[in-house]
Structure formats: structure tokens, C-alpha cells
Design an enzyme around this catalytic site. Structure first.
Site, PDB file in Angstrom:
ATOM      1  CB  CYS A 123      -0.988  -0.112   1.099  1.00  0.00           C
ATOM      2  SG  CYS A 123      -2.654   0.879   0.873  1.00  0.00           S
ATOM      3  CG  HIS A 124      -0.237   4.989   1.377  1.00  0.00           C
ATOM      4  ND1 HIS A 124      -1.463   4.578   1.277  1.00  0.00           N
ATOM      5  CD2 HIS A 124      -0.030   6.070   1.023  1.00  0.00           C
ATOM      6  CE1 HIS A 124      -1.955   5.234   0.681  1.00  0.00           C
ATOM      7  NE2 HIS A 124      -1.335   6.459   0.446  1.00  0.00           N
TER       8      HIS A 124
END
Length: 192
Positions: A123-124
Site C-alpha cells: 500500500c503506502h
């Protein structure tokens, strides 16, 4: 605190005796912490939460909804890559944005590359990899919002469930967690 999770270790994959660091702080995406924790334990490994926080941290569901608190096993600065066999970088916008500008976090992450140990980011989570110069020339994926940042840092960004480039595993969102955990654990298991 017990969490129900569908994620289990892949059949026949064992990482007995291996200790895996999960670098997180407040704002970590709940499932991107709980599912890797469960998968590591399910494969016989020992997960350890490493954080700039001293005692506990606040997980989130998305960016706005507070979820559970988690105890910190090691405060950042008290351990190094040499204390672990691999690293997981969960996402969550607040978590990833805070860690990528934390010099101790950068130093900790860099150590895994210096020691050629597996690193998995979802994800991030890959954001910090741009800060430590580990993106250029790599084939990677991430949450779509990071595409430009990773591409500008020299990554070949692709929209795939899970990507492995050398010792780095990346995935996009919590929907990719089963593949992310499986591929990461297989990579750790292969490094006897």
C-alpha cells in the site's frame, strides 16, 4: 488482543526460528498489520513490532477510523536490521508518511538492504523506500496514489497484485494481502 483473520501461512512454508520486524507507527492500516502478524506466526516465525513509539500505537481502518492499539516490542533506535531476518512495511497513509521522514526509520530500513535481507512493503509502505534510495531500477507496485512518487524515483511501477524484484516484495492494497503474505513468506523461507 486476538484478531480474527483469514490469512494463514502457505501450505508447507516454514520460517521456524526466523524473526520478522514490522516497522509501524500511529495510523498503520489495521489489516496490513494484523494479517502479516498472523501469517508470520502461522509459518512458525516470530513477528516483532518496531516503532518510534515507546509503548503502544494506534492502528486505523482507512485514514479516519480508529481501530485497535498494539504493543510495541522494540522502540526504533534500540534494534537494527542485524536483529531480524526480514522486514515488513505495512501501509496506512499517516503511518507511511510519518515513517518516511523519520531518520531512525530510514536508517533501520537501509540496514535490511545493506544486509541483503527480504523487505516487503504494501500500500503506502513503499514510500520510505524512495527516501532510502531503494526504488530506482526496481519493478514495483503500491497503492495507486504512490505511482508518480515511485516512478519519479526511478521505479518501473506496475498494477499487479504482488511484485517481487530481488529481495523486495510489493503489493497494492489489503485485497492483495493473501498473495503478499504468501510470496513474502516463501522468500524468507528460501533464505535458509
Amino acid at each position: 488482543m486476538t484478531h480474527h483473520t483469514e490469512s494463514v501461512a502457505p501450505e508447507g512454508v516454514s520460517i521456524d526460528g526466523k524473526t520478522i520486524a514490522l516497522l509501524v507507527t500511529d495510523g498503520v492500516e489495521l489489516l496490513e498489520l494484523t494479517e502479516p502478524l498472523a501469517a508470520i506466526r502461522g509459518a512458525g516465525g516470530t513477528p516483532k513490532i518496531v516503532s518510534p513509539k515507546k509503548s503502544s500505537l494506534q492502528a486505523m481502518k482507512g485514514d479516519w477510523e480508529h481501530a485497535d492499539h498494539f504493543d510495541v516490542d522494540h522502540q526504533l533506535g534500540t534494534v537494527s536490521a542485524s536483529d531480524f531476518d526480514a522486514l515488513v512495511l505495512p501501509g496506512g497513509t499517516l503511518n507511511a508518511d510519518s515513517l518516511r521522514i523519520d531518520e531512525k526509520a530510514q536508517e533501520f530500513v537501509s540496514g535490511f538492504f545493506s544486509e541483503s535481507k527480504p523487505v516487503a512493503a504494501i500500500c503506502h509502505g513503499p514510500w520510505i523506500l524512495t527516501e532510502v534510495g531503494q526504488v530506482s531500477g526496481r519493478r514495483m507496485t503500491s497503492y495507486a496514489a504512490l505511482r508518480t512518487d515511485l516512478s519519479n524515483a526511478g521505479a518501473q511501477w506496475v498494477d499487479e497484485e504482488v511484485v517481487v524484484d530481488g529481495g523486495v516484495v510489493t503489493s497494492r492494497t489489503p485485497k492483495d494481502l493473501d498473495a503478499f503474505n504468501r510470496v513474502f513468506l516463501e522468500l524468507v523461507a528460501a533464505r535458509a
